[in-house]
Design an enzyme around this catalytic site. Structure first.
Site, PDB file in Angstrom:
ATOM      1  N   GLN A   1       0.831  -1.193   0.000  1.00 11.54           N
ATOM      2  CA  GLN A   1       0.000   0.000   0.000  1.00 11.54           C
ATOM      3  C   GLN A   1       0.873   1.254   0.000  1.00 11.54           C
ATOM      4  O   GLN A   1       1.735   1.379   0.878  1.00 11.54           O
ATOM      5  CB  GLN A   1      -0.834  -0.051   1.279  1.00 11.54           C
ATOM      6  CG  GLN A   1      -1.734   1.101   1.536  1.00 11.54           C
ATOM      7  CD  GLN A   1      -2.157   1.140   3.004  1.00 11.54           C
ATOM      8  OE1 GLN A   1      -1.320   1.143   3.903  1.00 11.54           O
ATOM      9  NE2 GLN A   1      -3.448   1.164   3.244  1.00 11.54           N
ATOM     10  N   GLY A   2       0.683   2.137  -0.946  1.00 15.31           N
ATOM     11  CA  GLY A   2       1.496   3.362  -0.997  1.00 15.31           C
ATOM     12  C   GLY A   2       0.685   4.590  -0.652  1.00 15.31           C
ATOM     13  O   GLY A   2       0.079   5.217  -1.520  1.00 15.31           O
ATOM     14  N   TYR A   3       0.639   4.914   0.626  1.00 13.46           N
ATOM     15  CA  TYR A   3      -0.185   6.041   1.083  1.00 13.46           C
ATOM     16  C   TYR A   3       0.685   7.185   1.606  1.00 13.46           C
ATOM     17  O   TYR A   3       0.846   8.206   0.979  1.00 13.46           O
ATOM     18  CB  TYR A   3      -1.127   5.579   2.198  1.00 13.46           C
ATOM     19  CG  TYR A   3      -2.406   4.920   1.739  1.00 13.46           C
ATOM     20  CD1 TYR A   3      -2.500   4.306   0.492  1.00 13.46           C
ATOM     21  CD2 TYR A   3      -3.524   4.892   2.555  1.00 13.46           C
ATOM     22  CE1 TYR A   3      -3.670   3.702   0.079  1.00 13.46           C
ATOM     23  CE2 TYR A   3      -4.700   4.294   2.157  1.00 13.46           C
ATOM     24  CZ  TYR A   3      -4.776   3.697   0.918  1.00 13.46           C
ATOM     25  OH  TYR A   3      -5.932   3.104   0.525  1.00 13.46           O
TER      26      TYR A   3
ATOM     27  N   GLU B   1      -9.197   0.213   7.558  1.00 18.93           N
ATOM     28  CA  GLU B   1      -7.943  -0.047   8.258  1.00 18.93           C
ATOM     29  C   GLU B   1      -8.069   0.271   9.745  1.00 18.93           C
ATOM     30  O   GLU B   1      -7.604  -0.466  10.609  1.00 18.93           O
ATOM     31  CB  GLU B   1      -6.843   0.827   7.645  1.00 18.93           C
ATOM     32  CG  GLU B   1      -5.437   0.497   8.141  1.00 18.93           C
ATOM     33  CD  GLU B   1      -4.400   1.446   7.554  1.00 18.93           C
ATOM     34  OE1 GLU B   1      -4.769   2.385   6.825  1.00 18.93           O
ATOM     35  OE2 GLU B   1      -3.209   1.223   7.837  1.00 18.93           O
TER      36      GLU B   1
END
Lengths: 379, 394, 379, 394
Positions: free
Chosen positions: D131-133, D249
């Site tokens: 996940q690239g947040y 999440e």
């Protein structure tokens, strides 16, 4: 675990909400206080509560009750907490009704339960003696005397004791102070010779009494439950009392919290609504979280009682411990956030602080129940 | 023998000879205080004698110059006098907002005429003063006060309302913050004025608190005439006077935790209520909190001493007075919660003789105001953030 | 009560501040850790500390020390705390020096104190055995054996134990586990037969050891202080240790706090310097207040030691209790306010959290000292 | 027999027959988890068999439609399957951000083509996602992310940096928030894109935490080519997808306190370390805090159950997920502090076999991140203030 209200419960809650908000709002307590009312509650209101079925909420239908159980009792207590409604609900409908239901003979039940449910008799539990709740510390004595008993001792914090039609007295028939065994319960008329009652007006303007027992003679029929085994009944009575008090604390704490949130949305200082200040926002949000956690604890305790859960003791200890702390926090944050006006008698928040202080003390404060919780878990 | 030693010896001798025995007893309630003023009724002959003798020495205000009713003592001499009074347990001869608040303000900001007119009656306990600061919409945000003061040529006319005016119903005069200009920023346009509480249009009504009766009043002003000579300091610059006095007040309140602590220790109260089992307080959970609070209390007292010692060494207490006020009042609240926990059912009684009319419960409730009056805890934390930590936007 | 530093003390503090910041900043600890240095400290630095007089700060001049007392020792420890400087200062210059000074014979003093002051000998105190500090719980034994003693037992958390030139071992010569009486101190060479030392690398990357004593034979000369009355000496040693550790906690906590305040003045989120958020401002200001209270506690404890105050035990318990809590709070608030980067090894705040955790445990955590405080006050 | 009862019986029978014995053992460390992906090396034959069998049933993603690799089960059936797995202690066959995060996003926002391309390999454990947040300057303030995504006609080019990309160094593909427009408000102009981690210009570097090694990476993008078909949802409206996943999440992390609580109770850890004297934990002060924390823990678990039950009854969990996340993570930190207190010297060891390489100390340090990751406690409190309490300016 009934953590969500069912339709019947929602209906009861809504009914109770409307009832107490209309019939017994905070102004009613102020009036009782300022009029220095000798009973400290409104008999007409109590009669109406009986008509609504509230007084018989945990009494079987055979004895004139509605037998709705402890969750229902808790919902009623919560609304009383929200409105600081003064009535003998706790002493009579919860404590005495449970004691007689659990420990009474058929005769005792027939004699008292319909009167409780009908709002005709007020009965008080005379248990604690010292400054703190300590059931095993009972030192009042009941000696055998003919076919009956002779009672001696002093009782404190007897809720509604000065207006009671009957007293349920815990006294030692064997063993020593500190023993859980050897305590027996007696039901007696406060007008019996040797019973001296002193009304004690408490910080919350509610009713309690100190009672002296000086060679009080009662017949053998006065025994409630088994000789020496009063703690068996008392355990259930106290669980019921703790859960109901926790529910009242939930109501009082919620009302204190919500009125504080409302206030900080209106009050301006430094050209700003004070509810805009992030430090207050975070404290309010923390308190919201604590109140939600507390609500779960109360609902679980009430459900455990209705389910006859084997861990009901622990559930009630948890709920009373948690609510003692959280409702207190709600009242403290409330007074501080109201600021100067929170210190005045004119605003209600101080009355909530006072009532919460008394409730958190009743039947064991947070420290007491933390200790009980630890002992039950063997640590 | 140094001068100070000589002074100590003289003071001791004089006090021994002149302080009535009754005035050496501990103060047991507010009633034992002497507030003075036009309508004061002395509680006893001893109280009257003691005040008169101390007034004659100038020792009600020992460091004030003699021309204003003082004795012109140095700080060092004043400290010696305090110690000598403490040694024999002598009560303060006079409690007075005139001494604590008005005096410092006039000595710093007043004209010579104002000092000569107002200070000697304060020193003699003849005029009792009260303080008119807060308003219903100017609590923490004091500078937004709105009580209007109009210039009518040779006099002012004041209209408005004050709250939390302690003993306003018993005071003779008031020192009061009013707004003489509302065209600029809120800190500008405030003035510091004095007037007689018997002036027509002044009405003081006591406020009932959650703890019961209180010295606080709501005070209303309707077309109250104030002489121009009774403006203290520069017109529109009264905020300077107010700030000076607020710091003064904060230090007094911050020290309260310590003063309260001079009573019976919390653990003794708890022990006598709950009992000791196996050498330990019978409530094990409460015991932990009592220990924690007493450790904090001790360390806090040391901090008050340290900060005062540092200030003596040349540094100003400055914003640290906010830290002491914040911590001391919050701690005091904690201690009273624990006392209530310790005394349980007994402590909850509100009206009985047994509970001395709910003395503990009323004190407990009263402490809740500690962190509100004299600047809320939130305001103190803002001050620390801004002036000590220098956080942006504070 | 020396609550304000005098000119000499200010000078010493400034000297120590510059010394540790230059010679042993946090990067030095990182290097020792990342190089997996076997000693866990820098001998050259220790020698320099000796040359500065730090190693002999509580040793009399006759024995090569500078005899500046405990306030001075605390000022040094505070600067070590600020820089997480690794050295045997605590084990050797405080604990061992105090033990030998208070309990040693003329010969023992002559043999060891000059070496300590000169930075030539490292000496560790082997006292605790279980997971928590508990001096009276000493169960290691020393049986009479010929003219000497035979020692058996296990010791844990022996600070600098793996590099010590001598060990001061607490062992029971009479009485039972739990008795304060009956403990004696022995000074011995860790290379003696039967001494097994295991280095334990702790969470703070600093030095400690577990030591096993298996029929370790020592001569009668090894006894430090009077037989069975080791607690008399140990009490003074532990007071010194607690005050010094409290001072180091003050330094570490202050540095954690100050670096956090600096960080929140720089870090931007939501287009705002996070230090502008009032919720963080109030928490930082509360922490400032606690740090100021804590500083007073430390200064009072150090002064009480220098003054031989009869309440020195209580002062040191108060200081250790208060600092254990406050420095911990400073590290917790620090990591939280640094946010994600606070969790990375790259930033220093985590190292402070680790060191503070170890220091608060050493010689009794806050709970231990709260309990001691209560017992001393008879509650 | 109802359909659900029949399903339960079938599931039980199948699990008994097909779940290898080794896959019924408790998870003792991260190494026992199966993450799948191109480069996955199965820890054991049993792990491989178990995954294959569950994939064949569609039970790695039981509620997903069959065409995407699921079994098309109802929520009720899924709950039964979970219970039956728990009954025999069956391990989860597959841990996967593809299942937990990408799946829900694609099922809600993806096109049919995207679902068919990406979901089945996730269900089969063939492609591992990350996940690239977060970015260095977009942590709590996620929407201020700056990773640039330029439109190059038939493809995009991505440049920038992400942090806290869990297992980015081991993942095959990434779902990533990027900025496609920076002319409007910060919540506008964000897009949600997918790309292969083997694309040239992608570089993932593990981050060392205070607790030691970690799954987190810093991930750098330099002129990374992304196909246009891999844009999920509406361009510039990726914030909708992100918000949806963040709530998801938060609920997962908020429940952690409870999951951790399923381990050995705190008071047992304390009792075995400190001992029991006269029926009470030997450290009386710690005992009070343990009791308090366990009461809170119990009441919190009940609250998680209550909120989930309320949500089932039709209400959405909404902002209460912030309350659970806040309280659960703060409580978890408290519990680990108390465990460290209880284990004292033993718990401080960092490298020894005795301490299992400092397992407790590392867990303790790791919990400090709970109240930071997935939205800090401060952000959760802001959300409560705004969405639940509706305080002005929140």
């Amino acid at each position: 675990m009934g953590l969500v209200l069912n339709d019947d419960e929602v209906m009861l809650r809504d009914t109770a909400e409307g009832f107490f908000a209309n019939k017994s709002p905070v102004t009613a307590l102020r009036k009782l206080r300022d009029d220095r009312d000798e009973t400290g509650f409104d008999r007409a209101l109590w009669k109406e509560m009986a008509d609504m079925g509230f007084a018989g909420v945990v009494i079987e239908e055979d004895h004139g009750g509605v037998d709705m159980g402890f969750m229902a009792a808790g919902l009623i207590a919560e609304q009383m907490g929200r409105n600081l409604s003064a009535s003998p609900f706790l002493s009579t409908a919860i404590l005495a009704a449970t004691a007689i239901r659990e420990g009474g003979t058929a005769e005792q039940k027939a004699a008292w339960l319909p009167k409780i449910a009908g709002g005709e008799a007020i009965i008080s539990l005379a248990l604690d003696e010292g400054p703190k709740h300590h059931p095993a510390g009972t030192s009042a004595t009941a000696e055998k005397s003919g076919n009956g008993f002779k009672l001696n001792g002093s009782k404190a914090m007897v809720v509604d004791g000065h207006i009671a039609d009957a007293l349920i007295v815990a006294a030692r028939t064997s063993g020593e102070e500190g023993d859980a065994e050897g305590i027996s319960l007696f039901i007696l008329d406060p007008k019996t010779k040797g019973v001296f009652t002193e009304r004690t007006i408490m910080v919350d303007s509610r009713n309690a009494a100190r009672i002296e027992l000086d060679d009080v003679e009662v017949s053998g029929d006065a025994l409630l439950g088994s000789l020496d085994e009063g703690m068996a009944v008392l355990g259930k009575v106290l669980n019921a009392g703790r859960a109901a008090v926790a529910a009242e604390l939930l109501g009082a704490g919620s009302q204190a919290f919500e009125s504080t949130v409302t206030y900080i949305k209106e009050r301006k200082q430094f050209g700003t609504i004070i509810g805009e200040f992030q430090a207050l926002q975070h404290r309010a949000s923390h308190l919201y979280s604590e109140m939600e956690i507390a609500r779960s604890a109360v609902m679980a305790a009430l459900t455990a009682l209705d389910d006859n859960d084997s861990k009901a003791d622990l559930y009630c200890a948890m709920a009373k411990a948690k609510l003692g702390s959280v409702a207190k926090l709600a009242s403290q944050e409330g007074v501080q956030m109201f600021g100067g006006v929170g210190m005045t008698d004119e605003y209600d928040i101080g009355l909530f602080m006072k009532r919460i202080r008394v409730l958190q003390e009743l039947f064991g404060d947070a420290h007491y129940h933390m200790n009980q919780f630890a002992l039950a878990n063997k640590f | 023998m140094t001068d100070l030693k000589a002074f100590a010896a003289q003071a001791r001798e004089w006090l021994e000879a002149n302080c009535p025995e009754d005035m050496r007893q501990p103060i047991s309630s507010d009633k034992d205080l002497c507030w003075g003023g036009r309508n004061w009724e002395f509680q006893s002959e001893a109280q009257k004698t003691w005040l008169e003798r101390m007034v004659a020495k100038g020792w009600t205000v020992p460091t004030w110059p003699k021309e204003y009713g003082g004795a012109g003592l140095s700080r060092a001499e004043e400290n010696i006098l305090k110690k000598e009074m403490a040694r024999i347990g002598a009560r303060s001869p006079l409690s007075s907002f005139g001494i604590w608040m008005l005096g410092p303000a006039l000595l710093k900001f007043g004209t010579e005429e104002q000092k000569l007119e107002h200070l000697p009656p304060v020193a003699r306990g003849e005029i009792r003063w009260c303080q008119g600061y807060s308003e219903p919409n100017a609590g923490s945000d004091l500078a937004s006060l709105a009580t209007k003061c109009e210039d009518k040529g040779d006099h002012f006319i004041v209209n408005g309302q004050k709250v939390w005016t302690s003993y306003a119903d018993q005071a003779d005069w008031i020192f009061c913050l009013v707004r003489t200009d509302n065209t600029g920023k809120k800190h500008h346009g405030i003035s510091f004025v004095l007037f007689d509480m018997e002036t027509p249009g002044v009405d003081a009504r006591p406020i009932k608190l959650i703890s019961g009766r209180s010295p606080f009043c709501e005070t209303f002003f309707e077309d109250v005439r104030v002489e121009k000579k009774n403006l203290v300091g520069t017109r529109d610059r009264g905020w300077d006077v107010a700030k000076y006095l607020l710091t003064h007040e904060r230090e007094m309140i911050g020290g309260q935790g310590q003063l309260e602590g001079q009573g019976r220790p919390l653990h003794e109260i708890a022990a006598s209520s709950l009992g000791i089992e196996d050498g330990r307080l019978a409530d094990p959970m409460l015991r932990a909190k009592v220990a924690e609070a007493e450790i904090d209390d001790w360390a806090f007292s040391l901090t008050v001493a340290r900060k005062l010692a540092e200030a003596k060494a040349g540094a100003s207490l400055g914003a640290d007075s906010s830290m002491l006020k914040y911590y001391g009042t919050e701690l005091n609240k904690r201690k009273y919660e624990l006392m209530m926990d310790a005394t349980g059912h007994d402590g909850l009684e509100w009206e009985s003789d047994r509970s001395n009319d709910g003395k503990l419960a009323r004190s407990w409730l009263r402490t809740k105001g500690n962190s509100i009056e004299g600047g809320t805890s939130e305001v103190q934390l803002n001050i620390i953030s801004k002036h000590i930590l220098q956080l942006p936007g504070a």
